[in-house]
Design an enzyme around this catalytic site. Structure first.
Site, PDB file in Angstrom:
ATOM      1  CG  HIS A 193      17.297 -50.254  22.930  1.00 35.71           C
ATOM      2  ND1 HIS A 193      17.371 -50.633  22.201  1.00 35.71           N
ATOM      3  CD2 HIS A 193      17.429 -50.999  24.572  1.00 35.71           C
ATOM      4  CE1 HIS A 193      17.926 -52.535  22.647  1.00 35.71           C
ATOM      5  NE2 HIS A 193      17.761 -52.410  23.572  1.00 35.71           N
TER       6      HIS A 193
ATOM      7  CG  ASP B 249      15.846 -54.326  25.688  1.00 35.28           C
ATOM      8  OD1 ASP B 249      16.494 -55.157  25.412  1.00 35.28           O
ATOM      9  OD2 ASP B 249      16.068 -53.695  27.278  1.00 35.28           O
TER      10      ASP B 249
ATOM     11  CG  ASP C 291      21.723 -53.070  25.266  1.00 32.33           C
ATOM     12  OD1 ASP C 291      22.203 -52.531  25.498  1.00 32.33           O
ATOM     13  OD2 ASP C 291      20.206 -53.791  25.717  1.00 32.33           O
TER      14      ASP C 291
ATOM     15  CG  HIS D 154      20.040 -57.991  23.449  1.00 28.80           C
ATOM     16  ND1 HIS D 154      19.465 -57.211  22.626  1.00 28.80           N
ATOM     17  CD2 HIS D 154      19.574 -56.928  24.149  1.00 28.80           C
ATOM     18  CE1 HIS D 154      19.159 -55.976  22.964  1.00 28.80           C
ATOM     19  NE2 HIS D 154      19.562 -55.739  24.131  1.00 28.80           N
TER      20      HIS D 154
END
Length: 1005
Positions: free
Chosen positions: A262, A264, A374, A578
């Site tokens: 993951h 970001d 997420d 996000h």
């Protein structure tokens, strides 16, 4: 037998920590190290390799915040190591407890080819297996000294979140730069003991299996010579072979492990650093794929793939090879893992359009799943969008973070506002950074809510947030639990393989209807107001640019700006990530976002102006262009007509102080405090404001959540409130028909202008806040005389109802919620809308009055917050908001007024009226996009939906001669199962279900 369990378990821990793990690398020699510190932003690889470094010793401090240092490590493999496996151990100063949040590095060979990434849980570089001895070693490390923002004492304000304020103090200590012999037998023993020890800890104490493992571990430890671990590791492994070979029971929970990192796209680091994080992670994962034949890795976010292609072509070649082998899997089909609450209808659609098209163009791969582990909750309009993009599955993990209620399913059908259902999975492992620990696998099996009817779940496996990905240790652990008694079974699979199995075994999965609300991170609907305003403004400018450019292209031959619009859409979509749009990134990210939105607005305004000038021609007639999807002041949607003369609005003094605004439809009384004490609907003979209450009431709360400052607002914030009722000024506005109100509070100042629109039941509220508060929450309240058990909030391609009461804990948890352009509450036959141009967060409460037993329904919009982490200067400065209160509004009025406030008319002098390129006669049908097809064919694409929640017919009239009419998906591909619309020349007629979304492709005859 005496119970010696704790004795053996404690022995295992100490022997592993102090003797066996250190013996993995039994022989080491130091490497020579030199470093060059890049003077500014990261430099190209060739420049870093060519720089002249200075010697540096292990133990030295290095790395200013956000700096880049190029380390050169050199050495010679000892001749005595011939035949052995040798690795370089490169520790830049890592804290192994913070993978993804520390310094990181990408290792290169002297020719500039990347080798692999370095991070706290991945510090080795293979030199040879086996080596011949005498090899010269020369490696270069591009090291990023990203500061630690989220430290062991989290959420403390820090200036490290922006390069402009972070200073120059070195952040890290160079810890280890060695060549080392890897004892693979000891390494395997470590993994054997870790897997068995972790499994043993999860089994019931009274189970025979736990004691079988305990005794085998004890015998293995007896076999280890603590002074010569390497020589005895094989014997120890033999004593564990039996318990590691016992197969799982047939009913064991089955886990599909998907390699995952993951990343970001921006969070506690800027966008430019994510470009490098992706390169490091993909380098590692392609290398791991080559080493581990069963391993499969999935990566979402087409933007991140595009960054690799653009910035790291050597890595891209490795990625493409692994994709072709089916081992490196494009996942999710979105441009980024976006927020899904706040992006508008078209923006949410374009996330899938641009994401899926990238994977189709590059690899010919069609994504069937949306992959959003997420994201902070999911809007009720999303299922229809997923289906309209040609996908059918959704994965997320974040709902497990909810504070109040435990979601009742892990696998289910999610039904959206239009009735579309999407097969959805929440991994019960409750993390998107699974590391194959026994506790994680046991939790997944115990936690799985759908036992008895399903037994498959998915585990995204690898270090994430800041990337890193899966490690060889995780792969080794997965191999041991592939079929192991007492454990869930694990197999590496692609997301598609998992979803096919899960869907096949659970054909009658339960249904969840409506939004997937995250009972946490509610303040992300308000934090960083400028970022949210930039997004909203960009979305509407893009609508205008496409509409007028398409109209001008068809009518005048105006060159349609395909490439510019494609690029701008991708920029706006990136900033819906996000942590960017929700306002939870560092100051650097939001500072750059503001500048980006300014550039986007300038470029789109230029496109709009050029297209409108091409349409209007030269002349002196003032034309009004209407970009909204409804007729306005006589101007049709998507058309332009000469300006009309407006009716009048009266402003008069109010008895007792203040002012009265009256336009013949609405009479508004503003008292001496600048509060709205009456908003009277003259035609309906109905008061809007609750008796004894006042609207346009600014309220301020203390705002210091228990955790996650920029993300959270905790319910106790409501316990303390200050009404801002003192006014510095309440005077007529400069135009003579509005009221200007000025208030001061704390270190801040608010200026408002209240006005009535001629001929409309609409009270405009323009608010300017010069905000200098800290840890405060500013709301704007409207107590309404409306008895409503539910209210409507706009979401993508429709609206969603929420209760005004708190009968259950599920309802009580929604004390802060999201809307797009409007909220609407209604009694049968009469309602009120509150529309906005840039705010999302709001709350709605209801009380019963003692005076008349009537119900007061209060809606409050959230204007500003002032959290200090991760950006200590969040929202400081001047902000401008526009709202409008619309008494007597039905849901259709709410829809229309929401569009109107976001798409103000444009005026331009010209000689030609402009007829709409397409018109839809029914007001309930809202056109969200008019554009030319993305393939450059010149076809006109029109997207629309039913907006009121009822069935309707829709007749679309084209303002040009059309050939074929095709119903398409979001990617403008024909839908095979769609009924052909009825044709009558250039008129097209369809029937729409409630909230149904339709895309039509019109060829030009």
């Amino acid at each position: 037998m005496h119970d010696d369990r704790t004795l053996v378990e404690a022995r295992l821990k100490r022997v592993l920590d102090e003797r066996i793990r250190p013996a993995v690398y039994p022989e080491t020699v130091p490497l020579d190290v030199a470093v060059w510190h890049a003077p500014g932003e990261p430099v190209p690889v060739a420049e870093g390799l060519a720089a002249t470094p200075e010697p540096i010793e292990v133990g030295a401090r290095w790395g200013a915040p956000w700096g880049t240092s190029w380390f050169r490590v050199t050495g010679t493999v000892p001749e005595a190591w011939a035949g052995k496996t040798v690795e370089a151990l490169l520790d830049l100063g890592f804290d192994e407890n913070m993978p993804g949040f520390q310094c990181e590095g990408l290792v290169y060979r002297p020719d500039g080819s990347p080798v692999k990434g370095l991070n706290p849980r991945n510090q080795w570089v293979r030199i040879g297996a086996p080596v011949e001895g005498g090899e010269e070693v020369r490696l270069h490390v591009e090291a990023a000294s990203n500061p630690v923002i989220l430290d062991y004492h989290p959420f403390l304000p820090t200036q490290l979140g922006d390069k402009e304020t972070a200073g120059s103090e070195p952040q890290y200590t160079l810890t280890r730069m060695d060549l080392a012999v890897l004892d693979e037998t000891v390494w395997e023993l470590v993994l054997d003991l870790e897997v068995l020890g972790e499994l043993m800890a999860e089994l019931p104490v009274e189970s025979a299996r736990r004691w079988d493992i305990l005794r085998a571990v004890e015998k293995a430890l007896d076999a280890v010579d603590l002074q010569d671990v390497g020589a005895t590791a094989a014997a120890a492994r033999e004593r564990l072979a039996g318990v590691l070979a016992e197969p799982a029971v047939p009913s064991a929970h089955r886990i599909s492990a998907v390699g995952h990192a993951h990343i970001d796209s921006a969070w506690l680091w800027p966008l430019r650093e994510t470009v490098r994080k992706v390169a490091r992670t993909t380098s590692n994962m392609t290398a791991l794929i080559e080493d581990e034949p069963e391993f499969v890795f999935a990566m979402s976010q087409a933007q991140q793939w595009a960054w690799v292609k653009e910035h790291r072509p050597e890595v891209w070649a490795r990625v493409k090879k692994a994709v072709a082998e089916g081992r490196f899997v494009p996942a999710g089909g979105m441009w980024v893992e976006s927020d899904t609450n706040m992006p508008g209808s078209e923006a949410m659609a374009r996330q899938f359009v641009h994401g899926k098209r990238f994977f189709l163009d590059e690899f010919g791969i069609e994504n069937d799943e949306a992959w959003l582990p997420d994201t902070f909750g999911f809007a009720a309009g999303l299922p229809q969008i997923i289906k309209a993009a040609g996908s059918k599955w959704l994965l997320t993990q974040k709902i497990s973070w909810s504070q109040t209620n435990k979601f009742p399913h892990h696998t289910f059908q999610w039904e959206g506002i239009d009735g579309t259902r999407i097969f959805t999975h929440f991994p019960p492992v409750d993390t998107y950074n699974c590391s194959m620990r026994g506790s994680e696998l046991a939790h997944a099996a115990k936690n799985f809510k759908d036992k008895g009817v399903a037994r498959h779940s998915l585990a995204p496996t690898g270090w994430g947030d800041g990337g890193g990905g899966t490690t060889r240790e995780m792969v080794a652990k997965a191999a041991r639990v592939r079929d192991l008694e007492g454990s869930a079974t694990v197999v590496w699979e692609t997301p598609t393989e998992f979803f096919k199995k899960a869907e096949a075994e659970y054909p009658n999965a339960p249904v969840w209807v409506g939004e997937l609300y995250l009972e946490l991170h509610r303040a992300t609907l308000t934090s960083q107001a400028r970022t949210k305003q930039g997004n909203r403004r960009s979305e509407h400018l893009l609508r205008e640019a496409e509409l007028w450019a398409a109209t001008a292209a068809v009518r005048t031959g105006f060159p349609y700006p395909y490439e510019e619009l494609d690029r701008i859409w991708k920029t706006v979509l990136l900033h819906q990530f996000h942590d960017i749009l929700p306002g939870s990134s560092i100051a650097w990210v939001h500072r750059e976002a503001r500048r980006t939105y300014e550039r986007v607005a300038e470029e789109l305004t230029g496109i709009i102006d050029a297209a409108q000038r091409a349409l209007a021609g030269e002349g002196g007639t003032e034309l009004v262009f209407n970009s909204a999807p409804h007729r306005r002041d006589g101007v049709p949607a998507g058309g332009a007509l000469p300006a009309a003369v407006a009716s009048e609005v009266a402003l008069a003094p109010r008895v007792g102080g203040g002012h009265v605004l009256d336009n013949g439809l609405l009479r508004v009384e503003i008292d001496a405090r600048g509060l709205v004490v009456s908003a009277y609907d003259i035609d309906a003979d109905r008061e809007t404001i609750a008796p004894g209450r006042a609207a346009n009431l600014l309220q301020i709360h203390p705002d210091f959540p228990n955790m996650w400052d920029a993300w959270d607002v905790d319910e106790f914030y409501r316990n303390t409130v200050t009404d801002l009722v003192d006014a510095d000024e309440v005077v007529p506005g400069e135009d003579g028909v509005s009221v200007r109100i000025v208030r001061s509070f704390g270190a801040s100042r608010v200026t408002q202008v209240l006005s009535l629109a001629p001929g409309e039941r609409r009270l405009g509220i323009d608010t300017e806040v010069d905000w200098h508060e800290t840890e405060k929450f500013l709301k704007l309240a409207f107590p309404l005389d409306v008895h409503a058990e539910r209210y409507a909030s706009e979401t993508q391609f429709g609206h969603f109802y929420r209760p005004t009461h708190t009968n259950t804990s599920w309802e009580a948890a929604k004390f802060e919620a999201c809307n797009h352009r409007f909220v609407h509450m209604e009694e049968p036959g009469w309602g009120v809308a509150l529309v906005n141009d840039s705010t999302y967060g709001h709350d709605v409460t209801r009380t019963v009055r003692d005076s008349d037993s009537g119900t007061t329904t209060t809606v409050r919009v959230s204007l500003l917050r002032a959290p200090r982490f991760p950006d200590p200067e969040t929202d400081q400065g001047v902000h401008r908001f526009r709202h409008a209160l619309v008494p007597g509004a039905g849901i259709g009025d709410a829809v229309r007024e929401g569009w109107r406030i976001n798409l103000p008319e444009r005026r331009l002098s010209g000689e030609r009226e402009v007829a709409p390129l397409v018109e839809v006669a029914q007001d309930a049908v809202v056109v969200t996009a008019v554009k030319l097809a993305d393939d450059g064919s010149g076809d006109v694409v029109v997207r629309f939906h039913e907006s009121r929640g009822g069935r309707t017919g829709a007749t679309l009239t084209a303002g040009f001669e059309i050939g074929d009419v095709t119903v398409t998906d979001l990617l403008e591909r024909p839908l095979a199962d769609a009924a052909a619309p009825r044709r009558d020349g250039d008129r097209v007629t369809l029937s729409l279900r409630p909230f149904e979304l339709v895309t039509l492709r019109l060829t030009r005859a």
